[in-house]
Motif scaffolding. Structure first.
Motif, PDB file in Angstrom:
ATOM      1  N   PRO A  11       0.818  -1.222   0.000  1.00 51.23           N
ATOM      2  CA  PRO A  11       0.000   0.000   0.000  1.00 51.23           C
ATOM      3  C   PRO A  11       0.854   1.277   0.000  1.00 51.23           C
ATOM      4  O   PRO A  11       0.468   2.280  -0.595  1.00 51.23           O
ATOM      5  CB  PRO A  11      -0.825  -0.136   1.282  1.00 51.23           C
ATOM      6  N   ALA A  12       2.033   1.225   0.626  1.00 53.82           N
ATOM      7  CA  ALA A  12       2.919   2.404   0.662  1.00 53.82           C
ATOM      8  C   ALA A  12       3.447   2.724  -0.734  1.00 53.82           C
ATOM      9  O   ALA A  12       3.410   3.881  -1.168  1.00 53.82           O
ATOM     10  CB  ALA A  12       4.077   2.173   1.627  1.00 53.82           C
ATOM     11  N   THR A  13       3.947   1.707  -1.438  1.00 55.70           N
ATOM     12  CA  THR A  13       4.480   1.967  -2.785  1.00 55.70           C
ATOM     13  C   THR A  13       3.351   2.327  -3.737  1.00 55.70           C
ATOM     14  O   THR A  13       3.527   3.164  -4.621  1.00 55.70           O
ATOM     15  CB  THR A  13       5.296   0.772  -3.311  1.00 55.70           C
ATOM     16  N   ALA A  14       2.168   1.744  -3.533  1.00 58.16           N
ATOM     17  CA  ALA A  14       1.016   2.087  -4.376  1.00 58.16           C
ATOM     18  C   ALA A  14       0.598   3.539  -4.158  1.00 58.16           C
ATOM     19  O   ALA A  14       0.271   4.245  -5.119  1.00 58.16           O
ATOM     20  CB  ALA A  14      -0.151   1.143  -4.081  1.00 58.16           C
ATOM     21  N   ALA A  15       0.629   3.995  -2.897  1.00 57.44           N
ATOM     22  CA  ALA A  15       0.270   5.384  -2.601  1.00 57.44           C
ATOM     23  C   ALA A  15       1.247   6.353  -3.262  1.00 57.44           C
ATOM     24  O   ALA A  15       0.842   7.379  -3.820  1.00 57.44           O
ATOM     25  CB  ALA A  15       0.235   5.611  -1.084  1.00 57.44           C
ATOM     26  N   LEU A  16       2.540   6.020  -3.229  1.00 56.53           N
ATOM     27  CA  LEU A  16       3.545   6.881  -3.864  1.00 56.53           C
ATOM     28  C   LEU A  16       3.357   6.900  -5.376  1.00 56.53           C
ATOM     29  O   LEU A  16       3.412   7.968  -6.003  1.00 56.53           O
ATOM     30  CB  LEU A  16       4.954   6.399  -3.505  1.00 56.53           C
ATOM     31  N   ALA A  17       3.129   5.734  -5.958  1.00 57.12           N
ATOM     32  CA  ALA A  17       2.937   5.660  -7.410  1.00 57.12           C
ATOM     33  C   ALA A  17       1.691   6.438  -7.821  1.00 57.12           C
ATOM     34  O   ALA A  17       1.710   7.189  -8.805  1.00 57.12           O
ATOM     35  CB  ALA A  17       2.846   4.204  -7.850  1.00 57.12           C
ATOM     36  N   ALA A  18       0.598   6.286  -7.064  1.00 59.26           N
ATOM     37  CA  ALA A  18      -0.655   6.978  -7.397  1.00 59.26           C
ATOM     38  C   ALA A  18      -0.488   8.493  -7.309  1.00 59.26           C
ATOM     39  O   ALA A  18      -1.102   9.238  -8.079  1.00 59.26           O
ATOM     40  CB  ALA A  18      -1.774   6.513  -6.471  1.00 59.26           C
ATOM     41  N   ALA A  19       0.354   8.948  -6.382  1.00 64.40           N
ATOM     42  CA  ALA A  19       0.583  10.389  -6.215  1.00 64.40           C
ATOM     43  C   ALA A  19       1.650  10.919  -7.171  1.00 64.40           C
ATOM     44  O   ALA A  19       1.902  12.117  -7.212  1.00 64.40           O
ATOM     45  CB  ALA A  19       0.988  10.680  -4.770  1.00 64.40           C
ATOM     46  N   GLY A  20       2.286  10.011  -7.919  1.00 62.39           N
ATOM     47  CA  GLY A  20       3.333  10.437  -8.843  1.00 62.39           C
ATOM     48  C   GLY A  20       4.597  10.895  -8.148  1.00 62.39           C
ATOM     49  O   GLY A  20       5.367  11.680  -8.703  1.00 62.39           O
ATOM     50  N   VAL A  21       4.827  10.400  -6.950  1.00 62.57           N
ATOM     51  CA  VAL A  21       5.994  10.805  -6.171  1.00 62.57           C
ATOM     52  C   VAL A  21       7.171   9.886  -6.490  1.00 62.57           C
ATOM     53  O   VAL A  21       7.058   8.670  -6.372  1.00 62.57           O
ATOM     54  CB  VAL A  21       5.687  10.749  -4.653  1.00 62.57           C
ATOM     55  N   ALA A 147       9.991  16.254   2.167  1.00 63.18           N
ATOM     56  CA  ALA A 147       8.845  17.132   1.900  1.00 63.18           C
ATOM     57  C   ALA A 147       7.678  16.350   1.308  1.00 63.18           C
ATOM     58  O   ALA A 147       6.507  16.656   1.591  1.00 63.18           O
ATOM     59  CB  ALA A 147       9.254  18.267   0.958  1.00 63.18           C
ATOM     60  N   GLU A 148       7.969  15.345   0.496  1.00 64.39           N
ATOM     61  CA  GLU A 148       6.899  14.520  -0.085  1.00 64.39           C
ATOM     62  C   GLU A 148       6.237  13.657   0.985  1.00 64.39           C
ATOM     63  O   GLU A 148       5.016  13.501   1.010  1.00 64.39           O
ATOM     64  CB  GLU A 148       7.439  13.645  -1.217  1.00 64.39           C
ATOM     65  N   LEU A 149       7.033  13.094   1.886  1.00 67.64           N
ATOM     66  CA  LEU A 149       6.467  12.309   2.981  1.00 67.64           C
ATOM     67  C   LEU A 149       5.549  13.187   3.826  1.00 67.64           C
ATOM     68  O   LEU A 149       4.423  12.794   4.161  1.00 67.64           O
ATOM     69  CB  LEU A 149       7.576  11.722   3.852  1.00 67.64           C
ATOM     70  N   ILE A 150       6.011  14.376   4.155  1.00 67.02           N
ATOM     71  CA  ILE A 150       5.239  15.304   4.976  1.00 67.02           C
ATOM     72  C   ILE A 150       3.941  15.680   4.259  1.00 67.02           C
ATOM     73  O   ILE A 150       2.861  15.689   4.857  1.00 67.02           O
ATOM     74  CB  ILE A 150       6.097  16.539   5.327  1.00 67.02           C
ATOM     75  N   ARG A 151       4.037  15.947   2.972  1.00 66.36           N
ATOM     76  CA  ARG A 151       2.847  16.329   2.195  1.00 66.36           C
ATOM     77  C   ARG A 151       1.837  15.185   2.131  1.00 66.36           C
ATOM     78  O   ARG A 151       0.649  15.381   2.390  1.00 66.36           O
ATOM     79  CB  ARG A 151       3.262  16.754   0.785  1.00 66.36           C
ATOM     80  N   LEU A 152       2.311  13.983   1.800  1.00 67.60           N
ATOM     81  CA  LEU A 152       1.391  12.855   1.615  1.00 67.60           C
ATOM     82  C   LEU A 152       0.747  12.378   2.917  1.00 67.60           C
ATOM     83  O   LEU A 152      -0.342  11.817   2.889  1.00 67.60           O
ATOM     84  CB  LEU A 152       2.106  11.687   0.943  1.00 67.60           C
ATOM     85  N   THR A 153       1.404  12.582   4.034  1.00 67.00           N
ATOM     86  CA  THR A 153       0.845  12.157   5.317  1.00 67.00           C
ATOM     87  C   THR A 153       0.200  13.327   6.069  1.00 67.00           C
ATOM     88  O   THR A 153      -0.296  13.128   7.180  1.00 67.00           O
ATOM     89  CB  THR A 153       1.919  11.512   6.207  1.00 67.00           C
ATOM     90  N   ALA A 154       0.212  14.513   5.490  1.00 74.10           N
ATOM     91  CA  ALA A 154      -0.300  15.722   6.138  1.00 74.10           C
ATOM     92  C   ALA A 154       0.342  15.897   7.514  1.00 74.10           C
ATOM     93  O   ALA A 154      -0.308  16.274   8.489  1.00 74.10           O
ATOM     94  CB  ALA A 154      -1.829  15.690   6.241  1.00 74.10           C
ATOM     95  N   ALA A 155       1.633  15.604   7.572  1.00 70.83           N
ATOM     96  CA  ALA A 155       2.361  15.629   8.845  1.00 70.83           C
ATOM     97  C   ALA A 155       2.745  17.035   9.248  1.00 70.83           C
ATOM     98  O   ALA A 155       2.886  17.927   8.413  1.00 70.83           O
ATOM     99  CB  ALA A 155       3.615  14.757   8.740  1.00 70.83           C
ATOM    100  N   ARG A 156       2.968  17.178  10.517  1.00 69.46           N
ATOM    101  CA  ARG A 156       3.630  18.369  11.028  1.00 69.46           C
ATOM    102  C   ARG A 156       5.042  17.939  11.412  1.00 69.46           C
ATOM    103  O   ARG A 156       5.308  16.744  11.542  1.00 69.46           O
ATOM    104  CB  ARG A 156       2.869  18.974  12.198  1.00 69.46           C
ATOM    105  N   THR A 157       5.924  18.893  11.569  1.00 65.18           N
ATOM    106  CA  THR A 157       7.285  18.569  11.986  1.00 65.18           C
ATOM    107  C   THR A 157       7.536  19.188  13.354  1.00 65.18           C
ATOM    108  O   THR A 157       7.002  20.252  13.674  1.00 65.18           O
ATOM    109  CB  THR A 157       8.343  19.069  10.982  1.00 65.18           C
TER     110      THR A 157
END
Length: 165
Positions: A11-21, A147-157
């Motif tokens: 699911p992690a690699t699928a999420a990245l592929a779907a987002a074009g990351v 930055a992509e991880l933060i964006r895709l997970t809606a994370a704060r730092t």
């Protein structure tokens, strides 16, 4: 960064592929006798442990959350609670973490979780061009821009990690 698919998608690699990351999959042979999955990945892959991040499920005031910190240190539970506006944090029950994420312990990725949770990424990630996180199974890490991880997970730092001495 070239995108390279793992032999078995998650699911992690699928999420990245779907987002074009763009990401790089780093499969490695996992030794079942090793308990420190993140340090094992850093060692086997020959990557600085400060660039390899572990995904930890935490209970913050009764709600599950995700902390992403370098494997070269530990999660500061007080800082994690504070980053989410909570009072108290404790490591989540392993069975609850697996149910919530859909992943097994040692393979929990911050990406592609069955049910998303508030996520905090240690601010040290921002100093790096790329970081590695679990790809969704033991023996698979994925490398991507923080930055992509933060964006895709809606994370704060926040500063939620502590360094080993």
């Amino acid at each position: 960064m070239a995108r390279k698919q793992a032999s078995q998608g998650t699911p992690a690699t699928a999420a990245l592929a779907a987002a074009g990351v763009p990401f790089i999959a780093h499969p490695y042979p996992h030794d079942p006798a090793v308990a420190s999955y993140g340090l094992e990945a850093a060692d086997v892959l020959g990557i600085d442990p400060a660039r390899v991040f572990k995904t930890l499920m935490v209970d913050v005031d009764g709600r599950l959350a995700v902390g992403v910190v370098p494997v070269s240190g530990n999660l500061d539970l007080k800082a994690m609670a504070a980053a989410l506006g909570g009072k108290k944090a404790a490591m989540a029950d392993p069975a609850a973490a697996q149910r919530r994420t859909g992943y097994v312990l040692g393979g929990i990725s911050p990406l592609g979780q069955r049910q998303s949770s508030p996520t905090v990424v240690d601010e040290s990630a921002l100093l790096l061009e790329t970081i590695l996180v679990s790809g969704g199974r033991r023996g698979l890490d994925i490398e991507l821009a923080p930055a992509e991880l933060i964006r895709l997970t809606a994370a704060r730092t926040a500063r939620i990690g502590t360094r080993h001495n």
